[in-house]
Design a protein around this motif. Structure first.
Motif, PDB file in Angstrom:
ATOM      1  N   ALA A  71      59.385  11.618   8.111  1.00  0.00           N
ATOM      2  CA  ALA A  71      58.840  13.033   7.524  1.00  0.00           C
ATOM      3  C   ALA A  71      58.194  13.792   8.578  1.00  0.00           C
ATOM      4  O   ALA A  71      58.280  15.110   8.749  1.00  0.00           O
ATOM      5  CB  ALA A  71      58.069  12.832   6.378  1.00  0.00           C
ATOM      6  N   PHE A  74      60.276  16.471  10.750  1.00  0.00           N
ATOM      7  CA  PHE A  74      60.424  17.750  10.427  1.00  0.00           C
ATOM      8  C   PHE A  74      59.406  18.558  10.585  1.00  0.00           C
ATOM      9  O   PHE A  74      59.507  19.975  10.096  1.00  0.00           O
ATOM     10  CB  PHE A  74      60.865  17.480   8.919  1.00  0.00           C
ATOM     11  N   LEU A 220      62.095  13.855   2.976  1.00  0.00           N
ATOM     12  CA  LEU A 220      62.165  15.270   2.686  1.00  0.00           C
ATOM     13  C   LEU A 220      61.052  15.568   1.561  1.00  0.00           C
ATOM     14  O   LEU A 220      60.169  16.752   1.692  1.00  0.00           O
ATOM     15  CB  LEU A 220      63.305  16.084   1.939  1.00  0.00           C
ATOM     16  N   ARG A 223      57.729  15.407   3.392  1.00  0.00           N
ATOM     17  CA  ARG A 223      57.124  16.798   3.957  1.00  0.00           C
ATOM     18  C   ARG A 223      57.011  17.898   3.275  1.00  0.00           C
ATOM     19  O   ARG A 223      55.951  18.929   3.394  1.00  0.00           O
ATOM     20  CB  ARG A 223      58.460  16.798   4.987  1.00  0.00           C
ATOM     21  N   ALA A 224      57.699  18.019   2.218  1.00  0.00           N
ATOM     22  CA  ALA A 224      57.635  19.240   1.197  1.00  0.00           C
ATOM     23  C   ALA A 224      56.214  19.115   0.533  1.00  0.00           C
ATOM     24  O   ALA A 224      55.384  20.143   0.351  1.00  0.00           O
ATOM     25  CB  ALA A 224      58.560  19.096   0.067  1.00  0.00           C
ATOM     26  N   ILE A 303      61.578  20.060  -4.957  1.00  0.00           N
ATOM     27  CA  ILE A 303      62.436  19.131  -3.888  1.00  0.00           C
ATOM     28  C   ILE A 303      62.819  17.891  -4.493  1.00  0.00           C
ATOM     29  O   ILE A 303      64.179  17.649  -4.434  1.00  0.00           O
ATOM     30  CB  ILE A 303      61.727  18.831  -2.732  1.00  0.00           C
ATOM     31  N   LEU A 307      66.623  16.753  -5.433  1.00  0.00           N
ATOM     32  CA  LEU A 307      67.162  15.685  -4.670  1.00  0.00           C
ATOM     33  C   LEU A 307      67.783  14.453  -5.724  1.00  0.00           C
ATOM     34  O   LEU A 307      68.592  13.772  -5.294  1.00  0.00           O
ATOM     35  CB  LEU A 307      66.424  14.986  -3.752  1.00  0.00           C
TER      36      LEU A 307
END
Length: 330
Positions: A71, A74, A220, A223-224, A303, A307
């Motif tokens: 993560a 990103f 993801l 990171r979100a 997110i 996903l």
């Protein structure tokens, strides 16, 4: 002389082929005794696997921290990452887009270590910043949240939780073998064939869901979560390690179970409860169900829900096409 009123019972020209199966007939109490031994063997296998994972908790922590490392890739890099030290104590990690802080020139290096040192001016003492050639200790220089324990018993509870879920995954082949050894004798040849295929495909889909969550979904989502905190105006320096481990493990298990959708639906098709027209007609409802499942099985962020919902819809569509092939063949 044969009696004209007496008729012979018609004999079928072709006898139905009997399928062996069903196993030996046992009293109800003997079945309960067999089930009791299956449960005992499953519990023992799980406990042994948990002990193995407990002794290897350090290795498992490294494995669970890998999505956080992914993560961080990103994350946009700041011009300078400054670590502020007082002796060997790390006081703060600061990200700056300028090369000067409190009159101190940071130069062109991306990672800089500075130290608070007492300075005497007359009869007064002040703290001033002095640049260090290298940090006193090796630390993660601010590339995303770090994991910390805030309670004395938190490391032990986290180790037990990791060992529990890791033990279930490690003991899964033995658990399936014990359950299959109990169920298989009661099945017919055709049922054994379908059960074996469903078991193999189900294990493959479960592992595929876990790998998808580990390699794609978790980086993801993490990171979100950090970006959302910054959007709210809250800095993210550290995360509670026990909460992080619980989120990672539960998300991987949720995705593994969600990927079992085709096995469940196709089993219902084989039984006769569902068929291709019903599955095709339920496409509009599958979108709502996938979104609701994503909301229930994942952390409360958009997110992770998306996903999870997208692979579920793709798996549902694959299930519909397999049901169509069976329907056309029959």
């Amino acid at each position: 002389m044969p009696d004209p009123w007496e008729t012979e019972e018609p004999r079928p020209e072709v006898e139905e082929e009997e399928e062996d199966g069903g196993g030996p007939v046992k009293p109800f109490l003997e079945h309960l005794e067999d089930l009791r031994w299956v449960l005992i063997k499953c519990i023992v296998a799980t406990m042994i696997a948990m002990l193995v994972c407990l002794f290897g908790a350090g290795k498992m922590v490294i494995l669970l921290k890998q999505p956080l490392e992914e993560a961080r890739k990103f994350r946009p890099q700041a011009a300078h990452v400054v670590t502020v030290w007082f002796g060997t104590n790390l006081l703060r990690t600061i990200e700056l887009d300028t090369n000067r802080v409190a009159g101190l020139d940071l130069g062109d290096e991306q990672s800089v270590a500075v130290e608070l040192t007492p300075v005497t001016v007359g009869t007064n003492q002040f703290l001033a910043l002095k640049r260090l050639p290298k940090p006193p200790l090796e630390v993660d220089t601010g590339r995303g949240p770090n994991l910390i324990f805030l309670d004395p018993i938190a490391p032990f509870l986290s180790s037990l939780k990791i060992a529990f879920f890791g033990g279930i995954v490690l003991a899964l082949p033995f658990l399936l073998y014990f359950v299959g050894d109990y169920v298989f004798p009661a099945l017919k040849k055709k049922e054994r064939k379908y059960f074996s295929r469903a078991l193999i495909i189900g294990i493959g889909l479960f592992l595929a869901g876990v790998v998808f969550a580990y390699l794609v979904m978790l980086p993801l989502v993490l990171r979100a979560a950090e970006s959302y905190a910054h959007w709210m105006g809250v800095g993210v320096v550290d995360w509670r390690a026990e909460t992080y481990f619980s989120t990672v493990v539960m998300l991987m298990l949720a995705m593994g179970l969600a990927f079992e959708l085709p096995v469940v639906l196709l089993a219902l098709v084989k039984i006769g409860i569902l068929d291709y027209p019903k599955l095709a007609g339920a496409r509009r409802y599958s979108v709502v169900i996938a979104v609701v499942a994503g909301a229930l099985l994942t952390p409360p962020d958009v997110i992770s829900q998306i996903l999870m919902a997208v692979p579920l819809l793709a798996l549902y569509e694959v299930t519909v096409w397999i049901a169509w092939y069976w329907h056309k063949r029959d």
